[in-house]
Scaffold this motif. Structure first.
Motif, PDB file in Angstrom:
ATOM      1  N   SER A  77      57.555  46.469  66.183  1.00  0.00           N
ATOM      2  CA  SER A  77      58.054  47.828  66.080  1.00  0.00           C
ATOM      3  C   SER A  77      58.965  48.138  67.259  1.00  0.00           C
ATOM      4  O   SER A  77      58.866  47.515  68.316  1.00  0.00           O
ATOM      5  CB  SER A  77      56.865  48.797  66.052  1.00  0.00           C
ATOM      6  OG  SER A  77      57.290  50.134  66.101  1.00  0.00           O
ATOM      7  N   LEU A  80      56.713  53.523  69.618  1.00  0.00           N
ATOM      8  CA  LEU A  80      55.280  53.742  69.450  1.00  0.00           C
ATOM      9  C   LEU A  80      55.004  54.712  68.308  1.00  0.00           C
ATOM     10  O   LEU A  80      54.040  54.537  67.552  1.00  0.00           O
ATOM     11  CB  LEU A  80      54.656  54.260  70.750  1.00  0.00           C
ATOM     12  CG  LEU A  80      53.148  54.555  70.694  1.00  0.00           C
ATOM     13  CD1 LEU A  80      52.358  53.351  70.195  1.00  0.00           C
ATOM     14  CD2 LEU A  80      52.641  55.019  72.066  1.00  0.00           C
ATOM     15  N   ALA A  83      55.136  52.723  65.282  1.00  0.00           N
ATOM     16  CA  ALA A  83      53.950  51.868  65.174  1.00  0.00           C
ATOM     17  C   ALA A  83      52.754  52.662  64.655  1.00  0.00           C
ATOM     18  O   ALA A  83      52.012  52.199  63.776  1.00  0.00           O
ATOM     19  CB  ALA A  83      53.629  51.240  66.532  1.00  0.00           C
ATOM     20  N   VAL A  94      50.701  45.299  65.046  1.00  0.00           N
ATOM     21  CA  VAL A  94      52.017  45.810  65.412  1.00  0.00           C
ATOM     22  C   VAL A  94      52.239  45.588  66.902  1.00  0.00           C
ATOM     23  O   VAL A  94      51.466  46.080  67.734  1.00  0.00           O
ATOM     24  CB  VAL A  94      52.166  47.309  65.086  1.00  0.00           C
ATOM     25  CG1 VAL A  94      53.592  47.772  65.393  1.00  0.00           C
ATOM     26  CG2 VAL A  94      51.816  47.584  63.628  1.00  0.00           C
ATOM     27  N   ILE A 119      47.689  48.056  67.686  1.00  0.00           N
ATOM     28  CA  ILE A 119      48.990  48.152  68.354  1.00  0.00           C
ATOM     29  C   ILE A 119      48.914  47.513  69.736  1.00  0.00           C
ATOM     30  O   ILE A 119      47.990  47.772  70.512  1.00  0.00           O
ATOM     31  CB  ILE A 119      49.439  49.624  68.474  1.00  0.00           C
ATOM     32  CG1 ILE A 119      49.657  50.219  67.082  1.00  0.00           C
ATOM     33  CG2 ILE A 119      50.709  49.742  69.315  1.00  0.00           C
ATOM     34  CD1 ILE A 119      49.915  51.719  67.087  1.00  0.00           C
TER      35      ILE A 119
END
Length: 392
Positions: A77, A80, A83, A94, A119
């Motif tokens: 990504s 943020l 994501a 991600v 993430i």
């Protein structure tokens, strides 16, 4: 237009729609995806979302629930907020390609257990760690982080590559990893993006020699960086490298656990001169002819979709059908109109098909992309813009 051209199918499948419109040839997209998998030779490919910007296409490549399928695994990504949005739609792996200083988004990350596990943030400076920790508002969350290590080639005073991370040496990488651990972060990976290899067309012998020298240098230095980081963190989950233009170089290094690719799915004009693969353009946009100022010139609506990067002819869209059309040097591709020479056969209301210089940036200009399959069926898929989101 020949019957073998993807544009023929796109033209027919979208005949009842009024342009401007963007259309994607699904058989070509799938062929490009298969070629990326072949070039990766078993190394997983992380899809660069900035080069796609359409969830339906991400799903086509990764699988309906945005999880791993075939040779593709995970998303890289560029934001943020993006994501977090992708995680809400099912993504579970991600990696941010860039650092973030979005405090509100970081607070959202801290409040969402699934997002925190899914993430991985990117860092290249201890100051980012302080900002992230303050924005999280808690010491109970241990964010996953990946170190961005500069992969540019330096020859004396020359810097060949992009200006990204200040972290270059094994000592600097180990120091940042140690700082992250001491602040309560989990260091799970290292990324080296060789933009001077992945993003530079093979235009001449000198460029190819620079790419070869750069590949040898980063492979040696990456091994030293990884040894230094692992001495602090232990084993790493992620060693990410490369892009669509440099997959073979990246997977040749056994230390690399995954490569990133995105532009190779759509194949914009900036990828026409690569020797590593045969370009198969998949994404196009069409504009209607509005006027005929002279017998040889037709003027289409809008079309000035200029790509990011250094301003110049390589960043402008290219008219590709009908053949023989050219932008005018005095006007170029315009905000509300684009005149084209070589247009003697065009009539008012006809279409002109273009290709963009970059991949995902075109999707910021359209609410939807028409996905056209081999049998001529068509589905309109919303772009990020069409879903009402914009991540910069």
């Amino acid at each position: 237009m020949t019957e073998t051209s993807p544009i023929a199918g796109l033209h027919a499948a979208t005949a009842e729609l009024d342009p401007p419109l963007a259309a994607l040839d699904l058989p070509t997209l799938r062929a490009n995806a298969a070629d990326l998998v072949r070039r990766a030779a078993g190394t997983p490919i992380r899809v660069a979302s900035k080069s796609v910007r359409c969830r339906a296409v991400l799903a086509e490549v990764l699988g309906a629930d945005l999880t791993a399928a075939g040779g593709f695994a995970g998303v890289m990504s560029y934001s943020l907020r993006e994501a977090l949005w992708l995680v809400r739609h099912g993504a579970r792996d991600v990696l941010l390609g860039y650092p973030t200083v979005d405090r509100a988004a970081l607070a959202e990350l801290a409040a969402d257990d699934i997002a925190s596990r899914s993430i991985t943030l990117m860092i290249d400076d201890a100051a980012q760690l302080d900002l992230i920790r303050a924005a999280l508002g808690t010491d109970r969350v241990r964010p996953r982080v990946c170190l961005d290590v500069d992969a540019s080639l330096r020859i004396g005073p020359l810097h060949l590559g992009v200006r990204r991370s200040p972290v270059r040496t094994p000592q600097q990488a180990a120091a940042l990893a140690d700082a992250a651990l001491r602040r309560g972060f989990d260091v799970v990976g290292v990324m080296t993006y060789e933009a001077q290899i992945a993003g530079l067309p093979d235009s001449n012998v000198a460029v190819r020699l620079v790419k070869r020298a750069s590949a040898a240098e980063i492979r040696k230095r990456r091994a030293q960086v990884l040894d230094a980081v692992r001495s602090v963190t232990g084993e790493l989950e992620i060693v990410n490298s490369g892009g669509s233009g440099s997959i073979e170089v990246s997977v040749a290094d056994p230390d690399v656990t995954e490569v990133t690719a995105g532009s190779g799915l759509y194949v914009p004009t900036l990828f026409d001169d690569y020797r590593a693969f045969t370009p198969r353009p998949a994404l196009y946009f069409a504009m209607p002819v509005l006027r005929r100022p002279t017998a040889d010139i037709a003027t289409v609506f809008a079309g000035g979709y200029i790509a990011s990067g250094p301003a110049g002819s390589s960043r402008v869209p290219k008219p590709v059908w009908p053949r023989g059309l050219k932008l005018l040097g005095t006007e170029g591709a315009g905000e509300v109109q684009t005149p084209l020479s070589g247009a003697a056969e065009l009539r008012i209301g006809d279409r002109v098909w273009f290709r963009h210089a970059k991949a995902g940036e075109l999707c910021e200009r359209f609410d939807a992309v028409q996905l056209v399959d081999e049998d001529g069926s068509r589905v309109g898929a919303p772009t990020y813009r069409g879903e009402g989101v914009c991540f910069g």
